[in-house]
Design a protein around this motif. Structure first.
Motif, PDB file in Angstrom:
ATOM      1  N   LYS A  14      58.385 -22.204  22.034  1.00 17.63           N
ATOM      2  CA  LYS A  14      57.936 -21.849  20.698  1.00 17.63           C
ATOM      3  C   LYS A  14      58.103 -23.011  19.720  1.00 17.63           C
ATOM      4  CE  LYS A  14      57.008 -17.402  21.462  1.00 17.63           C
ATOM      5  NZ  LYS A  14      57.127 -17.268  22.911  1.00 17.63           N
ATOM      6  N   SER A  15      58.913 -23.996  20.093  1.00 18.42           N
ATOM      7  CA  SER A  15      59.144 -25.145  19.209  1.00 18.42           C
ATOM      8  C   SER A  15      58.022 -26.163  19.247  1.00 18.42           C
ATOM      9  CB  SER A  15      60.456 -25.839  19.597  1.00 18.42           C
ATOM     10  OG  SER A  15      60.395 -26.290  20.943  1.00 18.42           O
ATOM     11  N   ASP A  16      57.114 -26.063  20.217  1.00 17.34           N
ATOM     12  CA  ASP A  16      56.005 -27.021  20.285  1.00 17.34           C
ATOM     13  C   ASP A  16      54.885 -26.534  19.371  1.00 17.34           C
ATOM     14  OD1 ASP A  16      53.862 -28.704  20.841  1.00 17.34           O
ATOM     15  OD2 ASP A  16      54.331 -28.839  22.975  1.00 17.34           O
ATOM     16  N   ALA A  17      54.868 -27.061  18.165  1.00 15.19           N
ATOM     17  CA  ALA A  17      53.885 -26.613  17.167  1.00 15.19           C
ATOM     18  C   ALA A  17      52.462 -26.950  17.584  1.00 15.19           C
ATOM     19  CB  ALA A  17      54.191 -27.248  15.813  1.00 15.19           C
ATOM     20  N   HIS A  18      52.279 -27.923  18.485  1.00 16.96           N
ATOM     21  CA  HIS A  18      50.937 -28.310  18.915  1.00 16.96           C
ATOM     22  C   HIS A  18      50.332 -27.310  19.898  1.00 16.96           C
ATOM     23  CE1 HIS A  18      52.783 -32.010  17.379  1.00 16.96           C
ATOM     24  NE2 HIS A  18      51.576 -32.249  16.920  1.00 16.96           N
ATOM     25  N   LEU A  19      51.126 -26.303  20.273  1.00 17.91           N
ATOM     26  CA  LEU A  19      50.604 -25.167  21.017  1.00 17.91           C
ATOM     27  C   LEU A  19      50.502 -23.926  20.144  1.00 17.91           C
ATOM     28  CD1 LEU A  19      52.584 -25.435  24.386  1.00 17.91           C
ATOM     29  CD2 LEU A  19      50.131 -25.835  24.053  1.00 17.91           C
ATOM     30  N   ARG A  20      50.999 -24.030  18.889  1.00 19.28           N
ATOM     31  CA  ARG A  20      51.078 -22.840  18.056  1.00 19.28           C
ATOM     32  C   ARG A  20      50.466 -23.077  16.674  1.00 19.28           C
ATOM     33  NH1 ARG A  20      53.918 -18.807  19.968  1.00 19.28           N
ATOM     34  NH2 ARG A  20      54.738 -18.087  17.977  1.00 19.28           N
TER      35      ARG A  20
ATOM     36  N   LEU B  92      48.962 -21.629  25.385  1.00 15.99           N
ATOM     37  CA  LEU B  92      48.358 -21.968  24.097  1.00 15.99           C
ATOM     38  C   LEU B  92      48.259 -20.722  23.227  1.00 15.99           C
ATOM     39  CD1 LEU B  92      46.783 -23.987  22.263  1.00 15.99           C
ATOM     40  CD2 LEU B  92      44.712 -23.346  23.536  1.00 15.99           C
ATOM     41  N   SER B  93      48.633 -20.861  21.954  1.00 17.70           N
ATOM     42  CA  SER B  93      48.631 -19.723  21.024  1.00 17.70           C
ATOM     43  C   SER B  93      47.735 -20.007  19.820  1.00 17.70           C
ATOM     44  CB  SER B  93      50.063 -19.439  20.552  1.00 17.70           C
ATOM     45  OG  SER B  93      50.890 -19.085  21.622  1.00 17.70           O
ATOM     46  N   PRO B  94      46.415 -19.867  19.974  1.00 24.10           N
ATOM     47  CA  PRO B  94      45.499 -20.076  18.835  1.00 24.10           C
ATOM     48  C   PRO B  94      45.383 -18.808  18.002  1.00 24.10           C
ATOM     49  CG  PRO B  94      44.231 -19.628  20.795  1.00 24.10           C
ATOM     50  CD  PRO B  94      45.685 -19.548  21.207  1.00 24.10           C
TER      51      PRO B  94
END
Length: 356
Positions: A45-51, A84-86
């Motif tokens: 959840k800390s990878d903002a580039h997936l969220r 990935l969480s778009p």
């Protein structure tokens, strides 16, 4: 060789709060190979580039780290994927923005992932046509992704009412519509009757299979400890055998581990043995297998307290006593350093985790 009739089994790094290091993720590959796991999904959840910053590309150093990660897991014979969480694409305003979604998938394709996860958890669910939109996005991803497997995490991934409380009342017929409209080749994550389920009863699995028109793929929230309550605990024991006695009714299982890397390994090894060998492991056996004998004995003695009582029930004298117990092992034992760090408040609860 693994039992070919066993469900696909892997690790999903999908927790809130303090993340694992890249070096730990690399070491996990060798552990997973030894324990006969099938896949690893990178989705912290800390990878903002997936969220929340999913439209942005990763910085060069993180991109290189991801390439190294993929190479290491492929070399170990472990399938590699990303989650990935778009989230904003599910809103009415996001429907026009498919260009950025395609660009992100194209960029992820350069990592040659085996799996691509589309994670719609941790978002508002009171959105018009939510199921139809998520099915549409999943089919778009299938068209443009090079991944062999697409797996979706629904917004309402459990029957637990806490999801309705936090993210809004689930749309009527959400799961049946999702199951009806989603391509049968796309798998669906499910955490069971609760966000952190203790068991997966046969009747429950059969009901969800009927609603989704496919077997659920379990997102197993054990031994994860990122919630407000669970962050006060450490879970070292292998999963109870009863958790997976109906494994023929699931497509697979992904274990979400703890923020503490080394201390997660006993429970993960216990899961692999329970699923692949259909023989439950004891905590004593697992600890001795993974750690030095003196540290294994300390952890065996303290594991019940860590799991059942935790930080909230520690007074200062007891905390100091525990710190003294683990101090001789700090130099050589990563797990001892994690226990000490936890005792000193180094794994503070991330309030972004809302579902406990």
């Amino acid at each position: 060789m693994a039992d070919t009739h066993s469900p696909t089994t892997g690790v999903l790094e999908g927790f809130f709060g303090r993340s694992w290091s890249w070096e730990q993720r690399l070491r996990l590959a060798a552990f997973m190979h030894k324990e006969d796991f099938d896949f690893y999904l990178y989705a912290p959840k800390s990878d903002a580039h997936l969220r929340n910053r999913w439209r942005q590309d990763w910085p060069a150093d993180q991109w290189q780290a991801l390439k190294n990660l993929r190479h290491t897991y492929h070399s170990a014979g472990i399938a590699f994927g990303l989650g990935l969480s778009p989230l904003d694409l599910c809103t009415p305003e996001g429907k026009a923005d498919t260009k950025a979604f395609k660009e992100k998938i194209t960029r992820i394709n350069q990592l040659e992932p085996d799996w691509l996860g589309l994670f719609f958890d941790d978002m508002r669910g009171d959105i018009p046509d939510l199921a139809a939109r998520q099915a549409e996005l999943s089919h778009f991803a299938t068209t443009h992704s090079s991944a062999q497997r697409i797996i979706l995490c629904p917004t309402y991934y459990s029957t637990d009412p806490v999801l309705d409380k936090v993210f809004g009342a689930r749309p009527s017929n959400y799961l049946p519509q999702l199951g009806r409209e989603l391509d049968p080749a796309i798998q669906v994550f499910w955490s069971g009757p609760q966000v952190c389920s203790a068991t997966y009863p046969l009747e429950h699995l059969q009901e969800i299979t009927h609603l989704l028109q496919r077997k659920p793929f379990l997102w197993d929230n054990y031994p994860v400890n990122d919630g407000a309550v669970k962050s006060q605990h450490l879970y070292l024991s292998p999963p109870e055998a009863s958790r997976f006695e109906n494994q023929q009714h699931i497509e697979g299982i992904a274990a979400n581990p703890m923020n503490q890397f080394a201390l997660s390994l006993p429970a993960l090894a216990g899961l692999a043995q329970g699923i692949k060998c259909r023989a439950p492991a004891t905590i004593d056996t697992l600890l001795k297998k993974l750690f030095s004998q003196p540290l294994a004995e300390l952890l065996r003695q303290d594991a019940p307290f860590f799991a059942n009582h935790g930080l909230n029930e520690l007074d200062e004298n007891e905390r100091q006593r525990l710190l003294q117990r683990y101090r001789p092992h700090l130099e050589k034992e990563e797990a001892a350093r994690e226990v000490t760090d936890w005792l000193n408040g180094g794994y503070t609860f991330d309030p972004a985790c809302l579902t406990e």
